[in-house]
Design a protein around this motif. Structure first.
Motif, mmCIF file in Angstrom:
data_model
loop_
_atom_site.group_PDB
_atom_site.id
_atom_site.type_symbol
_atom_site.label_atom_id
_atom_site.label_comp_id
_atom_site.label_asym_id
_atom_site.label_seq_id
_atom_site.Cartn_x
_atom_site.Cartn_y
_atom_site.Cartn_z
ATOM 1 N N SER A 237 0.004 -16.708 -6.810
ATOM 2 C CA SER A 237 0.108 -18.134 -6.515
ATOM 3 C C SER A 237 0.015 -18.992 -7.779
ATOM 4 O O SER A 237 0.380 -20.154 -7.767
ATOM 5 C CB SER A 237 -0.978 -18.557 -5.523
ATOM 6 O OG SER A 237 -2.234 -18.373 -6.137
ATOM 7 N N LYS B 71 7.186 -21.096 -9.649
ATOM 8 C CA LYS B 71 8.493 -20.676 -9.169
ATOM 9 C C LYS B 71 9.559 -21.028 -10.186
ATOM 10 O O LYS B 71 9.489 -22.056 -10.842
ATOM 11 C CB LYS B 71 8.802 -21.411 -7.868
ATOM 12 C CG LYS B 71 8.413 -20.645 -6.640
ATOM 13 C CD LYS B 71 9.126 -21.212 -5.435
ATOM 14 C CE LYS B 71 8.875 -20.342 -4.239
ATOM 15 N NZ LYS B 71 9.629 -20.782 -3.071
ATOM 16 N N LYS C 79 15.369 -8.280 -8.065
ATOM 17 C CA LYS C 79 15.152 -8.277 -6.617
ATOM 18 C C LYS C 79 13.663 -8.368 -6.272
ATOM 19 O O LYS C 79 13.289 -8.988 -5.275
ATOM 20 C CB LYS C 79 15.786 -7.000 -6.054
ATOM 21 C CG LYS C 79 15.722 -6.868 -4.561
ATOM 22 C CD LYS C 79 16.730 -7.779 -3.858
ATOM 23 C CE LYS C 79 16.796 -7.407 -2.379
ATOM 24 N NZ LYS C 79 16.810 -8.596 -1.513
ATOM 25 N N VAL D 68 12.842 -11.929 -6.256
ATOM 26 C CA VAL D 68 13.410 -12.586 -5.073
ATOM 27 C C VAL D 68 12.542 -12.287 -3.855
ATOM 28 O O VAL D 68 12.163 -13.184 -3.102
ATOM 29 C CB VAL D 68 14.853 -12.090 -4.813
ATOM 30 C CG1 VAL D 68 15.414 -12.698 -3.527
ATOM 31 C CG2 VAL D 68 15.750 -12.431 -5.998
ATOM 32 N N ASP D 69 12.182 -11.005 -3.707
ATOM 33 C CA ASP D 69 11.398 -10.600 -2.536
ATOM 34 C C ASP D 69 10.001 -11.211 -2.548
ATOM 35 O O ASP D 69 9.401 -11.422 -1.509
ATOM 36 C CB ASP D 69 11.311 -9.073 -2.442
ATOM 37 C CG ASP D 69 12.665 -8.461 -2.118
ATOM 38 O OD1 ASP D 69 13.586 -9.236 -1.711
ATOM 39 O OD2 ASP D 69 12.838 -7.238 -2.281
ATOM 40 N N SER D 70 9.482 -11.485 -3.734
ATOM 41 C CA SER D 70 8.173 -12.127 -3.802
ATOM 42 C C SER D 70 8.303 -13.643 -3.701
ATOM 43 O O SER D 70 7.341 -14.366 -3.930
ATOM 44 C CB SER D 70 7.470 -11.795 -5.119
ATOM 45 O OG SER D 70 7.589 -10.450 -5.423
ATOM 46 N N GLN D 71 9.498 -14.091 -3.436
ATOM 47 C CA GLN D 71 9.792 -15.529 -3.290
ATOM 48 C C GLN D 71 9.374 -16.330 -4.513
ATOM 49 O O GLN D 71 8.799 -17.407 -4.411
ATOM 50 C CB GLN D 71 9.120 -16.054 -2.028
ATOM 51 C CG GLN D 71 9.682 -15.341 -0.819
ATOM 52 C CD GLN D 71 9.103 -15.846 0.482
ATOM 53 O OE1 GLN D 71 8.020 -16.398 0.518
ATOM 54 N NE2 GLN D 71 9.841 -15.647 1.554
ATOM 55 N N LEU D 72 9.688 -15.783 -5.668
ATOM 56 C CA LEU D 72 9.327 -16.473 -6.904
ATOM 57 C C LEU D 72 10.496 -17.267 -7.480
ATOM 58 O O LEU D 72 10.374 -17.888 -8.529
ATOM 59 C CB LEU D 72 8.835 -15.462 -7.942
ATOM 60 C CG LEU D 72 7.451 -14.889 -7.629
ATOM 61 C CD1 LEU D 72 7.126 -13.739 -8.562
ATOM 62 C CD2 LEU D 72 6.390 -15.969 -7.738
ATOM 63 N N GLU E 44 13.575 -20.066 -6.608
ATOM 64 C CA GLU E 44 14.101 -21.018 -5.636
ATOM 65 C C GLU E 44 15.627 -21.032 -5.730
ATOM 66 O O GLU E 44 16.181 -21.169 -6.815
ATOM 67 C CB GLU E 44 13.538 -22.403 -5.978
ATOM 68 C CG GLU E 44 13.787 -23.432 -4.919
ATOM 69 C CD GLU E 44 13.229 -24.777 -5.369
ATOM 70 O OE1 GLU E 44 13.836 -25.799 -5.059
ATOM 71 O OE2 GLU E 44 12.186 -24.790 -6.062
ATOM 72 N N ASN E 45 16.270 -20.877 -4.578
ATOM 73 C CA ASN E 45 17.731 -20.901 -4.542
ATOM 74 C C ASN E 45 18.210 -22.350 -4.543
ATOM 75 O O ASN E 45 17.946 -23.100 -3.632
ATOM 76 C CB ASN E 45 18.169 -20.156 -3.266
ATOM 77 C CG ASN E 45 19.620 -20.426 -2.903
ATOM 78 O OD1 ASN E 45 20.400 -20.877 -3.733
ATOM 79 N ND2 ASN E 45 19.962 -20.149 -1.647
ATOM 80 N N THR F 87 23.831 -16.926 -2.187
ATOM 81 C CA THR F 87 22.455 -16.415 -2.156
ATOM 82 C C THR F 87 22.054 -16.031 -3.575
ATOM 83 O O THR F 87 22.906 -15.889 -4.462
ATOM 84 C CB THR F 87 22.332 -15.151 -1.290
ATOM 85 O OG1 THR F 87 23.123 -14.119 -1.895
ATOM 86 C CG2 THR F 87 22.795 -15.396 0.137
ATOM 87 N N LEU F 88 20.783 -15.804 -3.779
ATOM 88 C CA LEU F 88 20.320 -15.427 -5.113
ATOM 89 C C LEU F 88 20.937 -14.114 -5.568
ATOM 90 O O LEU F 88 21.309 -13.953 -6.727
ATOM 91 C CB LEU F 88 18.788 -15.330 -5.125
ATOM 92 C CG LEU F 88 18.081 -16.682 -5.075
ATOM 93 C CD1 LEU F 88 16.602 -16.509 -4.753
ATOM 94 C CD2 LEU F 88 18.249 -17.424 -6.399
#
Ligand SMILES: *[C@@H]1O[C@H](CO)[C@@H](O)[C@H](O)[C@H]1NC(C)=O
Ligand SMILES: *[C@@H]1O[C@H](CO)[C@@H](O)[C@H](O)[C@H]1NC(C)=O
Ligand SMILES: *[C@@H]1O[C@H](CO)[C@@H](O)[C@H](O)[C@H]1NC(C)=O
Ligand SMILES: *[C@@H]1O[C@H](CO)[C@@H](O)[C@H](O)[C@H]1NC(C)=O
Ligand SMILES: *[C@@H]1O[C@H](CO)[C@@H](O)[C@H](O)[C@H]1NC(C)=O
Ligand SMILES: *[C@H]1O[C@@H](CO)[C@H](O)[C@@H](O)[C@@H]1NC(C)=O
Length: 706
Positions: free
Chosen positions: A12, A16, A621, A624-628, A630-631, A637-638
């Motif tokens: 956290s 991002k 990836k 991306v999977d850790s949502q780090l 922003e698209n 898509t990313l």
């Protein structure tokens, strides 16, 4: 439980990142599952026009031009006493070089050299009694131009470096892009080798090298009246005949006394005496020391020199023995003057320019030639570190380095993480592979000493530069360049390529990767945009990692010694896996030149491209999977952005002649097929663009190795 809490806290706190890629080149009328390169690069031509005198235009050449422009600004700015002395030397060298067209030498610079070496029979007409090897060594050492023999340093493993004497060149390290622009020296070398293959000519033909040599000789001749033009031509023919024989390994008949290819100097001296008696007067210790004077390599009786091959030493000395000494002397001086011509007076420069243009190469305008020369683009290192010092201070975000190292670490981790799940490799090989991945050393950006004024000035303290003597500077820069390359023999951690060269290198025998400053330019590396950083910089670094594990890389073990990395069983499967790439790429047809790609010749580059992209994507990836990330794209898509940005790195406009040369003789496939080949092997790509099984970009059979 606690562990999970910690991880959440760490995540956290990471900010991002935002994605932002350039979609200008995308032609979305093309089906991405049919031809992804055309889809990603279809509109490249709308934005960039390749000048007629340039053979290829792509991100690499554009980045190179950008760097050279910055370099010109640095080199063209006034000297400042606060700056490192080294930087002021580089500025003076640049000034001397660009000023050259505006004035001419009062006297041709070659004249004093001819006088210093007691005449050049070609134009001064005197007899020469015997060949002086100490003179030849002196010329070779002071000009950094090979004569009769060449020297190079090679490592057979990280601790063992060899000084090699040879008559011809070796295979270079593996790089990520083909070198499209050759140096003036390389073109000359190529001409000389070609010349050796076609020995049957006499002067007067329209061969560019012949014309060039005759012009140089005639220009010198004007300054030394007294010889006739008839004699000049005859002497020149003798030089050419000698050159032809020399570049073919000399005269090797069957009287050679055995000689090992690894000899100490004392044995080499004894052999020379036994073989040639008084007919060859060479003191090898003096000869080598004079030759290597500026490199700090000290040759003593017990020094071991590697001869590649030993027959060539015999052949060359035997040729010299059988040649009129005056021809040898003419050759040595003429060769020097050919190499120095771009820095000599106007008629010499023009002779070189015409030679160069008639071979179909681009001749740089003066300020480009001078800045490229001083920035060592594309060449081995001379003054580029001095320019680097200013570049990183005023034209570079130094925080990028730590960020880039984090990506390198991540790529290493990804590579290691895939090894346990590979089904073709046995446990024994698995362990050595993991150790080898850990042992890969990455040299990033620039050598640290360039950032320290004192060390930098010390590094260049022996390079003397005068603002009014371009010819002398050119000579001293050459000598320094050659000596620096040879001093690798003593210092194994040297950077041997310019930080401004837009390329990356893997040296398998020392398990190293060189990733110069150029790759941290914004077209490859942003620092805050993982789409860029992984699809471009990341894929290039991962490509170089794989070179240590391609068909040649597996011949070096985890300690980079020349031993098999894999067990025999794993090696057998490895062979069938790489054959898949050979077959796949051999099927690519290049319509512009009506040719198929050579799947075997390009194998190692293709292996590196495939594994490299796969690892770079896997690392991306995870973010991306850790949502780090922003698209921010409205459309893609990313994952799609990653693949588009990878492909646009390889958009280019190539001349047919360039393509032909590439396909005929280079280890790199043309850009287009590097994209089509890698993506067709990746399920991750087909998923991202929902390509139906059996479409061109999603064939049923896929090649996967690492
Ligand atoms: C080589 O010899 C020179 C002069 O004799 C000496 O100054 C230098 O330190 C020597 N270099 C090495 C690497 O031994
Ligand atoms: C050179 O090598 C030979 C073996 O080939 C050896 O006998 C001799 O002692 C060596 N000489 C020196 C000076 O190291
Ligand atoms: C190509 O030609 C243009 C215009 O003649 C010139 O400005 C440019 O320097 C040349 N480029 C190279 C790389 O030689
Ligand atoms: C592996 O193969 C080489 C030659 O192909 C052979 O010399 C060697 O003994 C083999 N090693 C093992 C462990 O079988
Ligand atoms: C590649 O394959 C061609 C055709 O099969 C062959 O002639 C050539 O020698 C091979 N080259 C290499 C480097 O294996
Ligand atoms: C990014 O992804 C694409 C494709 O799924 C969507 O179309 C975009 O709306 C999305 N962009 C944002 C800002 O969410």
């Amino acid at each position: 439980m606690k562990v999970i809490v910690v991880i959440v806290l760490v995540l956290s706190t990471i900010e991002k990142s935002v994605s932002d890629i350039d979609l200008r080149y995308v032609d979305d009328t093309i089906d991405p599952c049919d031809d992804f390169h055309q889809f990603a690069c279809g509109n490249f031509g709308k934005y960039h026009t390749r000048p007629e005198n340039q053979s290829t235009l792509d991100l690499f050449t554009m980045t190179e031009d950008e760097l050279v422009e910055i370099g010109k600004t640095i080199l063209g700015s006034p000297k400042n006493s606060q700056d490192p002395i080294a930087l002021n030397k580089a500025k003076s060298a640049y000034q001397a070089c660009v000023k050259t067209p505006d004035y001419d030498y009062y006297d041709l610079p070659e004249i004093s050299i001819i006088e210093e070496f007691g005449g050049m029979p070609l134009v001064t007409n005197e007899k020469v009694d015997k060949v002086s090897f100490s003179e030849i060594a002196k010329i070779a050492g002071t000009f950094g131009i090979p004569q009769l023999f060449q020297f190079t340093v090679r490592n057979s493993n990280p601790d063992f470096y060899l000084l090699i004497m040879f008559p011809d060149s070796f295979d270079p390290p593996q790089m990520v892009r083909p070198q499209s622009i050759q140096t003036y020296d390389e073109i000359l070398e190529e001409s000389l080798k070609k010349f050796a293959k076609i020995q049957t000519r006499s002067s007067g033909e329209d061969d560019p090298l012949d014309v060039f040599m005759l012009k140089v000789a005639k220009h010198l001749f004007k300054k030394f009246p007294g010889t006739s033009e008839e004699d000049l031509k005859k002497d020149l023919d003798d030089v050419k005949k000698f050159m032809g024989q020399l570049f073919n390994g000399g005269i090797v008949d069957d009287e050679m006394i055995d000689l090992d290819s690894a000899v100490n100097i004392s044995d080499l001296q004894d052999w020379t005496q036994k073989q040639f008696g008084d007919e060859i007067d060479i003191n090898w210790i003096d000869y080598l020391n004079e030759h290597l004077k500026w490199s700090n390599v000290n040759i003593t009786e017990d020094f071991t020199l590697y001869l590649m091959p030993a027959e060539a030493v015999y052949g060359v000395l035997n040729l010299v023995r059988k040649t009129d000494p005056k021809v040898v002397k003419n050759f040595v001086l003429l060769r020097t003057f050919l190499y120095m011509a771009p820095d000599s007076d106007l008629p010499m420069r023009q002779a070189f320019e015409e030679y160069y243009k008639s071979l179909g190469y681009q001749y740089y305008e003066r300020s480009d030639y001078c800045s490229r020369k001083i920035m060592d683009v594309v060449d081995s290192v001379s003054l580029s570190f001095a320019v680097t010092n200013n570049f990183i201070r005023y034209h570079f975000d130094i925080n990028k380095i730590a960020k880039a190292f984090r990506i390198i670490d991540k790529l290493r981790d990804i590579f290691k993480s895939v090894i346990p799940s590979l089904d073709w490799i046995d446990d024994e090989s698995r362990n050595t592979v993991l150790q080898k991945i850990d042992n890969v050393v990455v040299f990033l950006a620039y050598p640290v000493f360039t950032n320290d004024k004192t060390s930098l000035d010390h590094f260049y303290e022996n390079v003397r530069i005068c603002e009014w003597d371009n010819y002398g500077n050119a000579r001293r820069i050459r000598a320094f360049k050659k000596a620096y390359a040879l001093s690798q023999y003593l210092n194994h951690d040297l950077w041997t390529t310019s930080p401004f060269e837009v390329n990356a290198y893997a040296t398998r025998a020392s398990n190293r990767i060189m990733a110069p400053l150029s790759l941290l330019q914004s077209s490859y590396f942003n620092g805050n945009d993982p789409v860029y950083d992984y699809s471009r910089f990341g894929s290039i670094i991962a490509h170089e990692f794989i070179h240590h594990f391609d068909s040649v890389g597996v011949m070096y073990d985890n300690e980079a010694s020349y031993n098999n990395l894999l067990s025999n069983d794993s090696m057998e499967i490895f062979e069938t896996k790489i054959q898949c790439f050979v077959d796949q790429y051999s099927n690519f047809y290049v319509p512009e030149i009506d040719s198929y790609i050579k799947g075997n010749k390009t194998l190692d580059e293709n292996t590196a491209d495939n594994g490299g992209l796969k690892h770079a994507f896997a690392a991306f990836k995870q973010l991306v999977d850790s949502q780090l990330i922003e698209n921010t794209s409205e459309k893609y898509t990313l994952e799609q952005q990653f693949f588009i940005n990878y492909a646009t790195q390889w958009c280019s406009d190539d001349s047919d002649a360039y393509l032909k040369k590439l396909v005929d003789s280079n280890e790199h496939a043309p850009n287009r097929y590097r994209v089509l080949g890698t993506l067709a092997n990746m399920d991750e790509f087909s998923e991202a663009f929902s390509c139906p099984v059996g479409s061109k970009m999603n064939p049923v059979n896929k090649c996967i190795l690492w």
